[in-house]
Motif scaffolding. Structure first.
Motif, PDB file in Angstrom:
ATOM      1  N   PRO A   1     -20.643 -12.978  -6.489  1.00 27.27           N
ATOM      2  CA  PRO A   1     -21.736 -12.480  -5.645  1.00 27.27           C
ATOM      3  C   PRO A   1     -23.052 -12.456  -6.426  1.00 27.27           C
ATOM      4  O   PRO A   1     -23.065 -12.309  -7.647  1.00 27.27           O
ATOM      5  CB  PRO A   1     -21.310 -11.064  -5.264  1.00 27.27           C
ATOM      6  N   ALA A   2     -24.141 -12.593  -5.705  1.00 29.52           N
ATOM      7  CA  ALA A   2     -25.461 -12.596  -6.343  1.00 29.52           C
ATOM      8  C   ALA A   2     -25.736 -11.240  -6.985  1.00 29.52           C
ATOM      9  O   ALA A   2     -25.349 -10.202  -6.450  1.00 29.52           O
ATOM     10  CB  ALA A   2     -26.533 -12.915  -5.312  1.00 29.52           C
ATOM     11  N   PRO A   3     -26.405 -11.240  -8.140  1.00 31.28           N
ATOM     12  CA  PRO A   3     -26.705  -9.957  -8.786  1.00 31.28           C
ATOM     13  C   PRO A   3     -27.718  -9.148  -7.983  1.00 31.28           C
ATOM     14  O   PRO A   3     -28.361  -9.640  -7.065  1.00 31.28           O
ATOM     15  CB  PRO A   3     -27.275 -10.368 -10.151  1.00 31.28           C
ATOM     16  N   MET A   4     -27.863  -7.904  -8.365  1.00 27.73           N
ATOM     17  CA  MET A   4     -28.726  -6.982  -7.630  1.00 27.73           C
ATOM     18  C   MET A   4     -30.192  -7.402  -7.680  1.00 27.73           C
ATOM     19  O   MET A   4     -30.947  -7.103  -6.753  1.00 27.73           O
ATOM     20  CB  MET A   4     -28.550  -5.577  -8.207  1.00 27.73           C
ATOM     21  N   GLU A   5     -30.627  -8.097  -8.743  1.00 24.12           N
ATOM     22  CA  GLU A   5     -32.028  -8.515  -8.843  1.00 24.12           C
ATOM     23  C   GLU A   5     -32.424  -9.424  -7.691  1.00 24.12           C
ATOM     24  O   GLU A   5     -33.541  -9.348  -7.184  1.00 24.12           O
ATOM     25  CB  GLU A   5     -32.288  -9.238 -10.173  1.00 24.12           C
TER      26      GLU A   5
ATOM     27  N   PHE B   1     -35.391 -10.068  -2.605  1.00 21.37           N
ATOM     28  CA  PHE B   1     -35.496 -10.380  -1.176  1.00 21.37           C
ATOM     29  C   PHE B   1     -35.929  -9.158  -0.369  1.00 21.37           C
ATOM     30  O   PHE B   1     -36.689  -9.274   0.592  1.00 21.37           O
ATOM     31  CB  PHE B   1     -34.173 -10.925  -0.639  1.00 21.37           C
ATOM     32  N   ALA B   2     -35.445  -7.984  -0.751  1.00 24.94           N
ATOM     33  CA  ALA B   2     -35.824  -6.764  -0.036  1.00 24.94           C
ATOM     34  C   ALA B   2     -37.309  -6.466  -0.208  1.00 24.94           C
ATOM     35  O   ALA B   2     -37.989  -6.066   0.750  1.00 24.94           O
ATOM     36  CB  ALA B   2     -34.986  -5.585  -0.528  1.00 24.94           C
ATOM     37  N   VAL B   3     -37.838  -6.665  -1.401  1.00 22.25           N
ATOM     38  CA  VAL B   3     -39.264  -6.438  -1.630  1.00 22.25           C
ATOM     39  C   VAL B   3     -40.100  -7.455  -0.862  1.00 22.25           C
ATOM     40  O   VAL B   3     -41.126  -7.112  -0.268  1.00 22.25           O
ATOM     41  CB  VAL B   3     -39.580  -6.471  -3.143  1.00 22.25           C
TER      42      VAL B   3
ATOM     43  N   VAL C   1     -42.952  -6.941   6.396  1.00 18.53           N
ATOM     44  CA  VAL C   1     -43.014  -5.833   7.351  1.00 18.53           C
ATOM     45  C   VAL C   1     -44.342  -5.097   7.225  1.00 18.53           C
ATOM     46  O   VAL C   1     -44.951  -4.705   8.230  1.00 18.53           O
ATOM     47  CB  VAL C   1     -41.814  -4.880   7.154  1.00 18.53           C
ATOM     48  N   GLY C   2     -44.815  -4.935   5.995  1.00 20.76           N
ATOM     49  CA  GLY C   2     -46.123  -4.315   5.786  1.00 20.76           C
ATOM     50  C   GLY C   2     -47.243  -5.111   6.430  1.00 20.76           C
ATOM     51  O   GLY C   2     -48.179  -4.541   7.003  1.00 20.76           O
TER      52      GLY C   2
END
Length: 72
Positions: A42-46, A51-53, A59-60
């Motif tokens: 699985p892809a690491p948290m970074e 992608f979330a940022v 969204v901003g």
């Protein structure tokens, strides 16, 4: 409201939108180059946080555009 606020909101929307696109594509390309996105593990948290940022920037941009339309 003075028209300068509408112009500043438009500039802010474009800055957020372009920054989100650049960040999203950068994380995607960097993940492919390192082999962590399409790898066996699985892809690491970074990658997920990147992608979330990028999504938060998008969204901003939408929120600022909605506020800009309410200024009119």
């Amino acid at each position: 409201m003075p028209p300068i606020f509408k112009a500043l909101a438009t500039i802010m929307v474009w800055v957020l939108w372009i920054a989100g696109l650049v960040m999203g594509f950068s994380v995607f390309i960097h993940g492919i180059i390192l082999g962590v996105i399409y790898g066996p593990e699985p892809a690491p948290m970074e990658v997920t946080v990147g992608f979330a940022v990028a999504l938060a920037y998008g969204v901003g941009a939408v929120v600022v555009m909605i506020l800009r339309k309410k200024i009119e």
